[in-house]
Design a protein around this motif. Structure first.
Motif, PDB file in Angstrom:
ATOM      1  N   THR A   1      -8.579  13.977  28.884  1.00  0.00           N
ATOM      2  CA  THR A   1      -7.640  12.864  28.981  1.00  0.00           C
ATOM      3  C   THR A   1      -6.830  12.778  27.695  1.00  0.00           C
ATOM      4  O   THR A   1      -7.163  12.013  26.783  1.00  0.00           O
ATOM      5  CB  THR A   1      -8.397  11.550  29.231  1.00  0.00           C
ATOM      6  OG1 THR A   1      -9.362  11.743  30.254  1.00  0.00           O
ATOM      7  CG2 THR A   1      -7.439  10.437  29.614  1.00  0.00           C
TER       8      THR A   1
ATOM      9  N   VAL B   1       2.570  17.830  33.467  1.00  0.00           N
ATOM     10  CA  VAL B   1       3.231  16.837  34.307  1.00  0.00           C
ATOM     11  C   VAL B   1       4.727  16.854  34.030  1.00  0.00           C
ATOM     12  O   VAL B   1       5.154  16.721  32.876  1.00  0.00           O
ATOM     13  CB  VAL B   1       2.653  15.438  34.037  1.00  0.00           C
ATOM     14  CG1 VAL B   1       3.331  14.407  34.926  1.00  0.00           C
ATOM     15  CG2 VAL B   1       1.150  15.426  34.239  1.00  0.00           C
TER      16      VAL B   1
ATOM     17  N   SER C   1      -0.326  18.931  29.550  1.00  0.00           N
ATOM     18  CA  SER C   1      -1.743  19.059  29.230  1.00  0.00           C
ATOM     19  C   SER C   1      -2.231  20.505  29.314  1.00  0.00           C
ATOM     20  O   SER C   1      -2.980  20.968  28.448  1.00  0.00           O
ATOM     21  CB  SER C   1      -2.579  18.182  30.169  1.00  0.00           C
ATOM     22  OG  SER C   1      -2.195  16.831  30.069  1.00  0.00           O
TER      23      SER C   1
ATOM     24  N   GLY D   1       6.222  14.458  31.617  1.00  0.00           N
ATOM     25  CA  GLY D   1       5.066  13.792  31.020  1.00  0.00           C
ATOM     26  C   GLY D   1       4.273  14.731  30.138  1.00  0.00           C
ATOM     27  O   GLY D   1       4.808  15.760  29.669  1.00  0.00           O
TER      28      GLY D   1
ATOM     29  N   ARG E   1      -4.349   7.630  31.470  1.00  0.00           N
ATOM     30  CA  ARG E   1      -3.969   8.461  32.603  1.00  0.00           C
ATOM     31  C   ARG E   1      -4.816   9.723  32.684  1.00  0.00           C
ATOM     32  O   ARG E   1      -5.069  10.373  31.668  1.00  0.00           O
ATOM     33  CB  ARG E   1      -2.490   8.860  32.510  1.00  0.00           C
ATOM     34  CG  ARG E   1      -1.992   9.566  33.756  1.00  0.00           C
ATOM     35  CD  ARG E   1      -0.529   9.920  33.670  1.00  0.00           C
ATOM     36  NE  ARG E   1      -0.042  10.433  34.941  1.00  0.00           N
ATOM     37  CZ  ARG E   1       1.193  10.867  35.144  1.00  0.00           C
ATOM     38  NH1 ARG E   1       2.082  10.837  34.148  1.00  0.00           N
ATOM     39  NH2 ARG E   1       1.561  11.314  36.324  1.00  0.00           N
ATOM     40  N   ASP E   2      -5.242  10.058  33.882  1.00  0.00           N
ATOM     41  CA  ASP E   2      -5.985  11.286  34.138  1.00  0.00           C
ATOM     42  C   ASP E   2      -4.981  12.367  34.527  1.00  0.00           C
ATOM     43  O   ASP E   2      -4.493  12.397  35.651  1.00  0.00           O
ATOM     44  CB  ASP E   2      -6.985  11.047  35.275  1.00  0.00           C
ATOM     45  CG  ASP E   2      -7.752  12.298  35.649  1.00  0.00           C
ATOM     46  OD1 ASP E   2      -7.687  13.290  34.903  1.00  0.00           O
ATOM     47  OD2 ASP E   2      -8.429  12.274  36.698  1.00  0.00           O
ATOM     48  N   THR E   3      -4.668  13.260  33.585  1.00  0.00           N
ATOM     49  CA  THR E   3      -3.630  14.266  33.838  1.00  0.00           C
ATOM     50  C   THR E   3      -4.168  15.543  34.454  1.00  0.00           C
ATOM     51  O   THR E   3      -3.383  16.448  34.768  1.00  0.00           O
ATOM     52  CB  THR E   3      -2.902  14.622  32.536  1.00  0.00           C
ATOM     53  OG1 THR E   3      -3.857  15.037  31.555  1.00  0.00           O
ATOM     54  CG2 THR E   3      -2.129  13.424  32.004  1.00  0.00           C
TER      55      THR E   3
ATOM     56  N   THR F   1      -4.418   9.155  38.314  1.00  0.00           N
ATOM     57  CA  THR F   1      -3.577  10.305  37.981  1.00  0.00           C
ATOM     58  C   THR F   1      -2.096   9.995  38.066  1.00  0.00           C
ATOM     59  O   THR F   1      -1.287  10.574  37.335  1.00  0.00           O
ATOM     60  CB  THR F   1      -3.873  11.493  38.921  1.00  0.00           C
ATOM     61  OG1 THR F   1      -3.485  11.145  40.264  1.00  0.00           O
ATOM     62  CG2 THR F   1      -5.338  11.864  38.898  1.00  0.00           C
TER      63      THR F   1
ATOM     64  N   LEU G   1       1.356  13.538  39.720  1.00  0.00           N
ATOM     65  CA  LEU G   1       1.233  14.653  38.784  1.00  0.00           C
ATOM     66  C   LEU G   1       2.305  15.711  38.966  1.00  0.00           C
ATOM     67  O   LEU G   1       2.626  16.440  38.021  1.00  0.00           O
ATOM     68  CB  LEU G   1      -0.139  15.323  38.943  1.00  0.00           C
ATOM     69  CG  LEU G   1      -1.373  14.525  38.521  1.00  0.00           C
ATOM     70  CD1 LEU G   1      -2.641  15.302  38.862  1.00  0.00           C
ATOM     71  CD2 LEU G   1      -1.322  14.211  37.032  1.00  0.00           C
TER      72      LEU G   1
END
Length: 375
Positions: A198, A210, A216, A213, A203-205, A282, A285
């Protein structure tokens, strides 16, 4: 006092005990049928149950590491996930900064040459500008004079969601386990980089780049190994890096090893799943990007992408894990996709919890060590 503080837990338990005792003591006085007596009984029962619930919740959070702070629990960390470009300006310490140290909970742990050392670090991705804290475990050999020119293999260790990096130390005992295995000769000394997937809380990416965003996946595939390699004596070849995680971290570990075999020679997923979910944690995504959605689906990757030259490990339980049948199916499909290699840990019983993963971690670390090079 922090959410994970022992003082908070002790106070909550003490308050619950006092309320319970007070309820027993005052109940005869509140036995009348007046509105004040009824209100008093309701108030005492409600307060006692609330205190017990809070105590159980705090103890559970300490055991499983769901939330790291009050702000994390209340969802107030949304502004701390991604650093804009100026985050690197004027930095003299590089993308990784050591902000503290702690000893390993083993005999002789106060001396790094005997117990190794855990360093708390802040990492900023040079290309993604993702910023996240982490813990780095350095084995005793890292500090011993005879190994001063030696490089070490490294493993990224990921929690589930929401999880905390500290839970990997206190709850899952990764440093202690790695220390014991290396001391007994069952695995080579390794550097462990422990953090949660995380990187943009809350937020759970799902380790996804993203659109618009947090990037990750790129952070874990490129920025993180680069930052650690620039600061510590880590082997420079692709075979020097592995990744392991549980639950969400397990999914990320498998995906990173499959998508980036040039970065990770092996990936171990403990109780993983095989497709990124879409839920309130999430958000969106993929933003309508079909290719991105497909890449986050490991089933689709096995069917449509070239088989990567990497090693995978999955774990599950015949009783207690909901992913048992899907894990057997995943093993079967990977077996048909050479040169990808697959191994497994299947317990007779075990739930989706720390106790189960602690039973799997020693074997998983041994497996990971056997597939990494120190050069």
């Amino acid at each position: 006092m922090g959410l994970t503080s022992n003082k908070v837990l002790v106070l909550a338990v003490l308050f619950a005990v006092l309320l319970f005792a007070g309820t027993v003591w005052y109940w005869p006085r509140l036995a009348r049928r007046t509105w004040r007596a009824v209100g008093g009984r309701v108030g005492l029962l409600f307060a006692t149950q609330l205190a017990v619930f809070a105590s159980v919740g705090l103890a559970t959070n300490q055991a499983f590491g769901f939330y790291a702070s009050w702000a994390d629990l209340l969802g107030q960390e949304s502004t701390q996930g991604v650093v804009v470009n100026h985050g690197l300006a004027g930095s003299t310490g590089g993308p990784l900064q050591v902000v503290g140290t702690r000893e390993v909970n083993v005999q002789g742990g106060a001396r790094p040459q005997i117990g190794g050392q855990i360093q708390r670090v802040d990492i900023v991705g040079r290309t993604t500008h993702v910023a996240t804290p982490a813990y780095v475990y350095l084995p005793p050999e890292y500090f011993q004079p005879q190994y001063r020119t030696r490089t070490f293999p490294a493993a990224v260790v990921l929690t589930g969601y929401p999880g905390t990096a500290e839970a990997l130390i206190k709850g899952l005992h990764y440093p202690q386990t790695a220390h014991g295995l290396a001391k007994s000769g069952r695995m080579q000394p390794m550097i462990l980089v422990m953090l949660r997937p995380t990187v943009a809380p809350p937020r759970d990416t799902e380790c996804v780049d993203v659109p618009g965003g947090p990037r990750s996946e790129t952070f874990f595939a490129k920025d993180l190994p680069d930052a650690v390699g620039a600061h510590y004596r880590v082997g420079e070849k692709p075979g020097s890096w592995g990744v392991i995680g549980d639950s969400t971290g397990g999914y990320c570990a498998l995906k990173l090893a499959m998508h980036h075999p040039d970065s990770y020679a092996a990936g171990a997923g403990l109780s993983p799943y095989y497709k990124a979910p879409i839920d309130p944690t999430t958000g969106d995504l993929f933003h309508g990007d079909k290719n991105l959605r497909n890449r986050a689906d490991l089933w689709w990757c096995l069917k449509h992408l070239p088989a990567p030259d990497t090693s995978l490990l999955v774990s599950s339980s015949r009783v207690g894990e909901g992913d048992y049948r899907s894990t057997l199916k995943f093993i079967q499909q990977v077996e048909a996709r050479k040169p990808t290699r697959i191994s497994s840990i299947i317990l007779d019983s075990g739930g989706h919890n720390f106790n189960t993963w602690r039973r799997e971690i020693p074997a998983a670390l041994q497996w990971l060590s056997g597939r990494l090079s120190d050069r």
